[in-house]
Scaffold this active site. Structure first.
Site, PDB file in Angstrom:
ATOM      1  N   SER A 408      14.682  -3.995 -33.683  1.00 34.74           N
ATOM      2  CA  SER A 408      15.709  -4.704 -34.447  1.00 34.74           C
ATOM      3  C   SER A 408      17.103  -4.426 -33.900  1.00 34.74           C
ATOM      4  CB  SER A 408      15.634  -4.313 -35.921  1.00 34.74           C
ATOM      5  OG  SER A 408      15.714  -2.914 -36.058  1.00 34.74           O
ATOM      6  N   HIS A 429      11.764 -10.235 -32.959  1.00 36.46           N
ATOM      7  CA  HIS A 429      12.233  -9.455 -34.106  1.00 36.46           C
ATOM      8  C   HIS A 429      11.796 -10.135 -35.395  1.00 36.46           C
ATOM      9  CE1 HIS A 429      15.822  -7.831 -36.646  1.00 36.46           C
ATOM     10  NE2 HIS A 429      14.706  -7.168 -36.869  1.00 36.46           N
ATOM     11  N   GLU A 441      13.688 -13.696 -34.744  1.00 33.40           N
ATOM     12  CA  GLU A 441      14.709 -13.664 -33.689  1.00 33.40           C
ATOM     13  C   GLU A 441      13.981 -13.453 -32.370  1.00 33.40           C
ATOM     14  OE1 GLU A 441      19.103 -11.987 -34.819  1.00 33.40           O
ATOM     15  OE2 GLU A 441      17.480 -10.559 -34.980  1.00 33.40           O
ATOM     16  N   ASN A 479      21.472  -8.475 -37.375  1.00 36.01           N
ATOM     17  CA  ASN A 479      21.896  -7.142 -37.820  1.00 36.01           C
ATOM     18  C   ASN A 479      23.305  -6.796 -37.365  1.00 36.01           C
ATOM     19  OD1 ASN A 479      19.664  -6.660 -39.314  1.00 36.01           O
ATOM     20  ND2 ASN A 479      18.571  -5.499 -37.767  1.00 36.01           N
TER      21      ASN A 479
END
Ligand code: 3HC
Length: 696
Positions: A408, A429, A441, A479
Site C-alpha cells: 500500500s 493494491h 490501484e 494513501n
C-alpha cells in the site's frame, strides 16, 4: 445507420444498432433514426405491426448519459418526442427485449403496445443512482402496469428485475424461451388482428393506492442521491392524482430540475469517470483472459485471504501460500464462510460453491505454486520481507507470469529489483475488505511493461474491480492524499476540535465515515508502523503525535475495543471516550496551544482542500494521469460522497480560485507550512480553468 429494418410477413422489425449498449443518443441521431423508421412503417401500407429490438448485447441501456449537459430540455426532448410518437402511431408496436432494458430503454418499451422478453433479460429504472428519475414517461407508465407500490420500489431502488418478475408484476406481456423475434412478431400480428383499440399504457387506470407516508420515509432513507428519491414519490403521487398528460408534465419538470442539480452532476461524473479510468491511452490490447487461470496468493493474512476469495469467485484456481499452518487454517475457514454466505444470499449456486472450494489449495511451501499464471504477494508491509518473497517467486514463476505485490506504500521498483524481470512486476493494491471494496490501484513501476499494465487492468475488470493506474510514490494516489487529509484532522484536534466533531462534520458533508473512525476501523498500528518508517526517512517533517499517543496506550482501534472511540462488544460505530478527549486537550496544553472553537465548515474545507492540493501535486508529478483517476480512487476506496463526484470534480465545482484563496488563508494559520499551494492548482486557477480540462 443506427436502426436496421427487416420485414417478415407484414411485420417490420426495427433493430437499434448503437454499440456497445444501444444508448438512446440524441447527439448521434439514434433517437431521430428510430423515430424516422417508425414514421416510415406507419405510412407503409404493407406493414401491419412493428417490432422494436436491439442489436448486440442488449435492447438498450437507456438515454445516452454522455449527452447530458446543461440544457435538459434539448438533451432528452427527442427521447420524449419518440414516446409521444409511439402513443399516436396507430399500428401495434411490440418491444422485444434481450440482455438489458434499462432506464430510457425500458421507458421506450413501456411506451410500446406490448412487451416480450427473453428469459434471461434484466429490466431496471436505475435513474435514481444518477440522481435522476425516469424522465421519459416511466414514472407515469410504470404505476399503470405494476401498481404504485411496486413501481415506487423499482424506481427508488433502481434494482434489476428478472423477466419472470416483470411478467408477474404485469410490466411485460410474455417471456420467450425460444426465438425472441418470432415471439414478438407473433404478438404484433395477434394485436393487429384484434378489433379492439391499441392497448396503450397511458390509457390504463392505476390499480391500487400508495401509502404516501411510508413512501416518503422510504425516500428519505435513500441518502446521497439528492432530491431524486423525494421527487420520484411526488411523480407517483402525480400519476395517481392527475390525468396522464399533466402527470407527464410534472415528471418532465422534476427531471429537468434534477438534471442540473449538484447531485446529478456529481453522480454522472462518477459513472463516466469509472468507465474511463480503466482505459489508459497508449496501452496494448490485453492478452486473452483465458491465459489467466491459476493464481498463487502469498501470505494468508486478512488481505491474502480476501484476495484469494475474490480470485476464487472469478473462477481462478488458487494456491494460498503461508508457512504458518495456523494462518492457513484460519484463512481456509474464512474463505469457506464467504463461500457459504454467497450461497445463502443467492449469489452463487451450491454447485458453484463446491467448485470454488475445490479450486482452493492451501500450501505451506511457495514451490508448490510453481507455474501459476499470476502471483500476488500479500505479506507484511516490509520491504525486505517482500523482496525475499519476490526472489523466490522469480525462481519458480513461468516466463509469462504476472508478478504482483499488494503493497500500500512501498516502492514497487525496489521490489522488482529483487527479480531478474522487473518488467513483469506490478503493484495490485487491494483495499480491505478485498471482497467488498471496488477499488484496485494498479501500480505501474518505471520498468513495468505496458502489456503487464494492460493485463492487470483487464484482470481488475474480470474480478469485478475498478482498476486505476498509479505511478510509484509513497502511498500511491489514495494513501498519499489520505495522509494530507488525516494530517489536517490531527491538526484540527490539536487546535480545538474533538474526534466526534471532526468525524461528524465529514459525515454530515457526505463521507461514509469520518477520518478518525476510518483509522479506528483500519487499525491504528498500521499507520504507526508507517510513521516510524517515515520518521527515519523524513526526520525534518513535523507531524502530529496524537495517533502515536493513542498507539502507546495500546488503542489500535476496533480490533482492540478502543481507539479514538470506545467499542463495547457488539458496537462498530464507537462511542466518544472522555479519556481520549482529555488526552487531546492535555496534548494541546503541552504544545502551548490555546484551544478554540472550530466551525464544521472549516473542518470540511481544511480536510478537503488538503486532498485537492495533494491531488494537484500528484497530477504534476504524473503519478495520476488524469484528475478523474483521483476521483475514482476516492469514490471507490475511501468512502468519498459519490454525489459530490470526487475531490477534483468538487474543487472544479467550487471554482479553483476559491480553493486557492482558502488555501492562502490556511497557510497563514496553524501549521501553515502544510499549505504550500501546488503550482498546477495555482496555474489552473490563474487561467480560469478547471481540473476537468486535464481529463482528456
Ligand atoms: N449512456 C451512455 N453510455 C453508456 C450507457 C448509457 N446509458 N450505459 C453504458 N454506457 C457505456 C459505458 O460508458 C461503457 O462505455 P465504454 O465502453 O466507452 O467504457 C459501455 O457502455 C459499457 O458499459 P459498462 O462498462 O458499464 O458495461 P457493463 O456490462 O459493466 O454494464 C450496464 C452495462 C449495466 C448497462 C451499465 O453500463 C449501466 O448501468 N449503464 C447505465 C444504465 C442507466 O443508468 N441508464 C439510465 C440512463 S438515464 C436515462 O435513461 C434517462 C431517461 O429516463 C430519460
Amino acid at each position: 445507420m443506427t436502426v436496421k429494418r427487416t420485414d417478415r410477413d407484414g411485420v417490420a422489425i426495427l433493430m437499434i444498432d448503437n454499440p456497445p449498449v444501444n444508448a438512446l443518443s440524441c447527439r448521434t441521431g439514434v433517437v431521430d433514426g428510430i423515430a424516422g423508421a417508425l414514421r416510415a412503417c406507419a405510412s407503409d401500407a404493407a406493414v401491419v405491426a412493428i417490432v422494436l429490438c436491439g442489436s448486440g448485447r442488449c435492447f438498450s441501456a437507456g438515454a445516452d448519459i454522455a449527452d447530458f449537459g446543461d440544457d435538459p430540455r434539448s438533451d432528452v426532448a427527442p427521447v420524449r418526442a419518440l414516446m409521444a410518437l409511439l402513443d399516436d402511431i396507430g399500428k401495434p408496436v411490440v418491444a422485444a427485449m434481450h440482455g438489458m432494458a434499462f432506464g430510457g430503454g425500458l421507458e421506450l418499451a413501456l411506451a410500446c403496445h406490448a412487451r416480450v422478453c427473453a428469459d434471461s433479460t434484466q429490466l431496471a429504472l436505475p435513474e435514481v443512482t444518477l440522481g435522476l428519475l425516469p424522465g421519459a414517461g416511466g414514472t407515469q407508465r410504470l404505476p399503470r402496469l405494476a401498481g404504485p407500490e411496486a413501481a415506487l420500489d423499482i424506481m427508488l431502488s433502481g434494482r434489476r428485475m428478472s423477466a419472470t418478475e416483470a411478467l408477474r408484476l404485469g410490466i411485460i406481456d410474455r417471456v420467450s424461451d425460444g426465438d425472441l423475434l418470432t415471439a414478438a412478431t407473433a404478438l404484433g400480428r395477434e394485436i393487429a388482428g384484434q378489433p379492439a383499440p391499441l392497448p396503450r399504457v397511458r390509457d390504463r387506470s392505476i390499480a391500487g393506492s400508495l401509502d404516501v407516508a411510508a413512501a416518503r420515509s422510504a425516500a428519505a432513507k435513500r441518502r446521497g442521491l439528492g432530491d431524486a428519491p423525494r421527487l420520484i414519490v411526488e411523480c407517483v403521487e402525480a400519476a395517481l392524482g392527475l390525468p396522464f398528460d399533466e402527470g407527464l408534465a410534472f415528471e418532465h419538470g422534476a427531471f429537468d430540475r434534477l438534471m442540473v442539480s449538484e447531485a446529478a452532476r456529481g453522480l454522472r461524473h462518477a459513472f463516466l469517470a469509472e468507465r474511463k479510468a480503466p482505459s489508459v491511452p497508449g496501452l496494448p490490447v490485453p492478452r486473452p483472459a483465458g491465459r489467466w487461470s491459476t493464481a498463487a496468493v502469498v501470505g494468508a493474512g486478512t488481505m491474502g485471504t480476501g484476495i484469494a476469495t475474490v480470485l476464487l469467485e472469478a473462477g481462478f484456481r488458487v494456491s494460498l501460500v503461508d508457512s504458518s499452518a495456523e494462518a492457513l487454517s484460519r484463512a481456509s475457514a474464512t474463505v469457506e464462510r464467504a463461500i457459504g454466505l454467497a450461497v445463502e444470499k443467492g449469489r452463487c449456486t451450491a454447485a458453484e460453491a463446491a467448485a470454488r472450494s475445490e479450486r482452493l489449495r492451501c500450501v505451506a511451501d511457495l514451490d508448490a505454486a510453481a507455474g501459476a499464471d499470476l502471483f500476488i504477494e500479500a505479506a507484511f508491509e516490509d520491504l525486505e520481507v517482500k523482496r525475499r518473497i519476490f526472489e523466490r517467486i522469480d525462481r519458480i514463476a513461468g516466463p509469462d507470469a504476472m508478478l504482483a505485490t499488494n503493497t500500500s506504500t512501498l516502492d514497487v521498483d525496489r521490489i522488482a529489483d529483487a527479480t531478474g524481470r522487473p518488467e513483469s512486476v506490478i503493484g495490485l493494491h487491494f483495499f480491505s475488505p478485498a471482497p467488498v471494496m471496488k477499488l484496485l490501484e494498479v501500480i505501474r513501476g518505471p520498468r513495468t511493461a505496458p502489456q503487464v499494465v494492460a493485463d492487470a487492468l483487464a484482470l481488475a475488470r474480470r474480478i469485478g474491480k475498478t482498476g486505476v493506474v498509479s505511478g510509484v510514490c509513497d502511498g500511491f494516489i489514495g494513501n498519499r492524499i489520505f495522509e494530507e487529509y488525516l494530517r489536517q484532522a490531527y491538526f484540527l484536534l490539536e487546535e480545538g476540535a474533538l474526534p466526534a466533531q471532526i468525524d461528524g462534520a465529514m459525515e454530515r458533508w457526505g463521507f461514509a465515515m469520518g477520518p478518525l473512525r476510518v483509522m479506528d476501523l483500519a487499525g491504528q498500528d498500521i499507520g504507526w508502523n508507517i510513521r516510524k518508517r517515515r520518521a527515519v526517512e523524513q526526520p525534518d517533517r513535523p507531524y502530529s503525535r496524537i495517533p502515536d499517543l493513542l498507539c502507546e496506550r495500546g488503542r489500535f482501534g476496533q480490533k482492540t475495543g478502543a481507539g479514538y472511540y470506545l467499542y463495547p462488544p457488539g458496537s462498530r460505530r464507537g462511542e466518544p471516550d472522555p479519556e481520549i478527549d482529555a488526552m487531546i486537550v492535555q496534548h494541546s496544553a503541552t504544545l502551548g496551544i490555546a484551544r478554540r472553537d472550530i466551525a464544521d465548515e472549516e473542518i470540511v474545507e481544511r480536510c478537503l482542500f488538503a486532498m485537492v492540493n495533494e491531488g494537484a501535486r500528484i497530477l504534476e508529478e504524473g503519478i495520476a494521469a488524469r484528475p478523474l483517476d483521483i476521483d475514482v480512487v476516492y469514490l471507490n476506496g475511501y468512502g468519498f460522497p459519490r454525489f459530490r463526484g470526487g475531490p477534483m470534480f468538487h474543487a472544479d465545482r467550487l471554482g479553483l480560485p476559491t480553493v486557492l484563496d482558502r488555501i492562502g488563508t490556511f497557510a497563514r494559520g496553524y501549521q501553515g507550512w502544510a499549505w504550500e499551494p501546488s503550482p498546477l492548482l495555482a496555474r489552473l486557477a490563474g487561467d480560469g480553468a478547471g481540473f476537468a480540462t486535464l481529463n482528456g
